[in-house]
Design a protein around this motif. Sequence first.
Motif, PDB file in Angstrom:
ATOM      1  N   UNK A 134       0.838  -1.198   0.000  1.00 13.75           N
ATOM      2  CA  UNK A 134       0.000   0.000   0.000  1.00 13.75           C
ATOM      3  C   UNK A 134       0.872   1.246   0.000  1.00 13.75           C
ATOM      4  N   UNK A 135       0.286   2.338  -0.484  1.00 16.26           N
ATOM      5  CA  UNK A 135       0.891   3.666  -0.413  1.00 16.26           C
ATOM      6  C   UNK A 135       0.000   4.527   0.472  1.00 16.26           C
ATOM      7  N   UNK A 136       0.614   5.271   1.388  1.00 17.06           N
ATOM      8  CA  UNK A 136      -0.137   6.167   2.269  1.00 17.06           C
ATOM      9  C   UNK A 136       0.655   7.457   2.455  1.00 17.06           C
ATOM     10  N   UNK A 137      -0.038   8.500   2.892  1.00 20.42           N
ATOM     11  CA  UNK A 137       0.650   9.741   3.231  1.00 20.42           C
ATOM     12  C   UNK A 137       0.012  10.330   4.478  1.00 20.42           C
ATOM     13  N   UNK A 138       0.786  11.137   5.198  1.00 18.54           N
ATOM     14  CA  UNK A 138       0.255  11.745   6.406  1.00 18.54           C
ATOM     15  C   UNK A 138       1.326  12.506   7.156  1.00 18.54           C
ATOM     16  N   UNK A 139       0.953  12.965   8.352  1.00 19.17           N
ATOM     17  CA  UNK A 139       1.876  13.675   9.233  1.00 19.17           C
ATOM     18  C   UNK A 139       2.458  12.690  10.238  1.00 19.17           C
ATOM     19  N   UNK A 140       3.753  12.768  10.459  1.00 18.62           N
ATOM     20  CA  UNK A 140       4.418  11.857  11.378  1.00 18.62           C
ATOM     21  C   UNK A 140       4.211  12.313  12.823  1.00 18.62           C
ATOM     22  N   UNK A 141       3.775  11.387  13.680  1.00 15.19           N
ATOM     23  CA  UNK A 141       3.602  11.656  15.108  1.00 15.19           C
ATOM     24  C   UNK A 141       4.094  10.441  15.888  1.00 15.19           C
ATOM     25  N   UNK A 142       4.256  10.627  17.193  1.00 14.90           N
ATOM     26  CA  UNK A 142       4.662   9.526  18.085  1.00 14.90           C
ATOM     27  C   UNK A 142       5.891   8.799  17.554  1.00 14.90           C
ATOM     28  N   UNK A 143       6.863   9.570  17.118  1.00 11.33           N
ATOM     29  CA  UNK A 143       8.087   8.982  16.570  1.00 11.33           C
ATOM     30  C   UNK A 143       8.979   8.523  17.717  1.00 11.33           C
ATOM     31  N   UNK A 144       9.302   7.246  17.737  1.00 11.72           N
ATOM     32  CA  UNK A 144      10.103   6.691  18.817  1.00 11.72           C
ATOM     33  C   UNK A 144      11.593   6.832  18.571  1.00 11.72           C
ATOM     34  N   UNK A 145      12.365   6.246  19.462  1.00  8.50           N
ATOM     35  CA  UNK A 145      13.816   6.241  19.326  1.00  8.50           C
ATOM     36  C   UNK A 145      14.246   5.105  18.401  1.00  8.50           C
ATOM     37  N   UNK A 146      15.396   5.270  17.808  1.00 14.15           N
ATOM     38  CA  UNK A 146      15.949   4.221  16.958  1.00 14.15           C
ATOM     39  C   UNK A 146      16.414   3.063  17.835  1.00 14.15           C
ATOM     40  N   UNK A 147      15.867   1.885  17.583  1.00 12.48           N
ATOM     41  CA  UNK A 147      16.242   0.688  18.325  1.00 12.48           C
ATOM     42  C   UNK A 147      17.070  -0.224  17.427  1.00 12.48           C
ATOM     43  N   UNK A 148      17.680  -1.223  18.046  1.00  9.28           N
ATOM     44  CA  UNK A 148      18.365  -2.267  17.294  1.00  9.28           C
ATOM     45  C   UNK A 148      17.888  -3.606  17.836  1.00  9.28           C
ATOM     46  N   UNK A 149      17.291  -4.390  16.959  1.00 14.55           N
ATOM     47  CA  UNK A 149      16.684  -5.649  17.376  1.00 14.55           C
ATOM     48  C   UNK A 149      17.226  -6.782  16.515  1.00 14.55           C
ATOM     49  N   UNK A 150      17.060  -7.995  17.016  1.00 10.71           N
ATOM     50  CA  UNK A 150      17.504  -9.156  16.257  1.00 10.71           C
ATOM     51  C   UNK A 150      17.328 -10.424  17.054  1.00 10.71           C
ATOM     52  N   UNK A 151      17.300 -11.544  16.359  1.00  9.89           N
ATOM     53  CA  UNK A 151      17.190 -12.836  17.022  1.00  9.89           C
ATOM     54  C   UNK A 151      18.525 -13.189  17.674  1.00  9.89           C
ATOM     55  N   UNK A 152      18.503 -14.016  18.724  1.00  8.87           N
ATOM     56  CA  UNK A 152      19.758 -14.425  19.370  1.00  8.87           C
ATOM     57  C   UNK A 152      20.727 -15.041  18.363  1.00  8.87           C
ATOM     58  N   UNK A 153      21.937 -14.522  18.335  1.00 11.99           N
ATOM     59  CA  UNK A 153      22.943 -15.028  17.416  1.00 11.99           C
ATOM     60  C   UNK A 153      22.850 -14.462  16.019  1.00 11.99           C
ATOM     61  N   UNK A 154      21.787 -13.711  15.726  1.00 12.14           N
ATOM     62  CA  UNK A 154      21.612 -13.134  14.401  1.00 12.14           C
ATOM     63  C   UNK A 154      22.054 -11.686  14.369  1.00 12.14           C
ATOM     64  N   UNK A 155      22.061 -11.086  13.182  1.00  8.37           N
ATOM     65  CA  UNK A 155      22.479  -9.687  13.072  1.00  8.37           C
ATOM     66  C   UNK A 155      21.452  -8.745  13.683  1.00  8.37           C
ATOM     67  N   UNK A 156      21.915  -7.663  14.255  1.00 10.79           N
ATOM     68  CA  UNK A 156      21.031  -6.635  14.792  1.00 10.79           C
ATOM     69  C   UNK A 156      20.654  -5.675  13.668  1.00 10.79           C
ATOM     70  N   UNK A 157      19.384  -5.299  13.624  1.00  7.02           N
ATOM     71  CA  UNK A 157      18.925  -4.376  12.590  1.00  7.02           C
ATOM     72  C   UNK A 157      18.206  -3.198  13.236  1.00  7.02           C
ATOM     73  N   UNK A 158      18.290  -2.016  12.624  1.00  4.98           N
ATOM     74  CA  UNK A 158      17.604  -0.840  13.170  1.00  4.98           C
ATOM     75  C   UNK A 158      16.086  -0.994  13.078  1.00  4.98           C
ATOM     76  N   UNK A 159      15.391  -0.398  14.045  1.00  4.35           N
ATOM     77  CA  UNK A 159      13.931  -0.435  14.082  1.00  4.35           C
ATOM     78  C   UNK A 159      13.413   0.904  14.586  1.00  4.35           C
ATOM     79  N   UNK A 160      12.344   1.382  13.979  1.00  5.62           N
ATOM     80  CA  UNK A 160      11.754   2.665  14.370  1.00  5.62           C
ATOM     81  C   UNK A 160      10.235   2.555  14.350  1.00  5.62           C
ATOM     82  N   UNK A 161       9.600   2.938  15.462  1.00  8.89           N
ATOM     83  CA  UNK A 161       8.141   2.978  15.536  1.00  8.89           C
ATOM     84  C   UNK A 161       7.668   4.423  15.381  1.00  8.89           C
ATOM     85  N   UNK A 162       6.565   4.602  14.660  1.00 10.46           N
ATOM     86  CA  UNK A 162       5.969   5.924  14.520  1.00 10.46           C
ATOM     87  C   UNK A 162       4.532   5.750  14.045  1.00 10.46           C
ATOM     88  N   UNK A 163       3.821   6.849  13.946  1.00 13.64           N
ATOM     89  CA  UNK A 163       2.454   6.822  13.433  1.00 13.64           C
ATOM     90  C   UNK A 163       2.281   7.915  12.396  1.00 13.64           C
TER      91      UNK A 163
END
Length: 245
Positions: A134-163
């Motif tokens: 899908x394609x959507x557009x809007x105003x960004x709100x509730x932008x969280x901090x940049x996290x780094x997540x990953x499975x045990x033993x796997x590579x860590x990847x950046x993650x960002x939550x927002x609305x």
Amino acid sequence: MSSIMFFSEFELPLKNPVVRVKVISKWKDASAIIREETQMLMGDEKGNTVLGTIVDEIMIRNECIMFEGEWYEIHGFKLMYNFRRFRVTTNRFHVFTGENTIINNVPARTDCNYYGFKEFKTILRGLAHPMYSVDVYGAMVSVGDLEHVGAPGGPMIPKMRFSLVNPGYKHLNCVAYGRNAVEIDAYWNYTRANVVLCVLSFWQIERLQGRFTFITNIEGCSRIKFEPNIPEIIAFRQLIPPNAY
């Protein structure tokens, strides 16, 4: 000489097919084991899109490496039905290069952005099929901090939550990973704008127990554009009150 086909004209069998395409996005498929392939989301002059798999050796042989934003003619390609569980385009076909495929760079044909915006209520009510992006557009709100997540033993990847908030003040939860997460974090920390408007293109709907949870990016394919000069964003900007959100 074969005439140029548009994606909407695709039918099997094909005879001497030729298409003129713009590369919207390109990425590597981690499942390609035997040979190097590049996945490409391509658009035509009528605003249609199709997924393509381009063998790297074919580009090298043609001395024509395909870049995002550039236009190309592809001669002698193969066409198969797209049976993937998730599809970045509603086109029922998938383009593949063959041994005799010829690729040439051509001048730009149109400035189409290939957006096909879905209304928030359509997504929130479960009326947008999660099989398709899908394609959507809007105003960004509730932008969280940049996290780094990953499975045990796997590579860590950046993650960002927002609305995103649309002009009707409906909220759409979003989760970005990888390059898109880093891109959002960098822009959010750089901008001084009180309200940031953006377009998310080719994002995936996630559901849990049949209910919408959030949309998320497809690494390599999904795109985010901040403050693009398109009618929807211009109209939205004019509606924003001084103390918005």
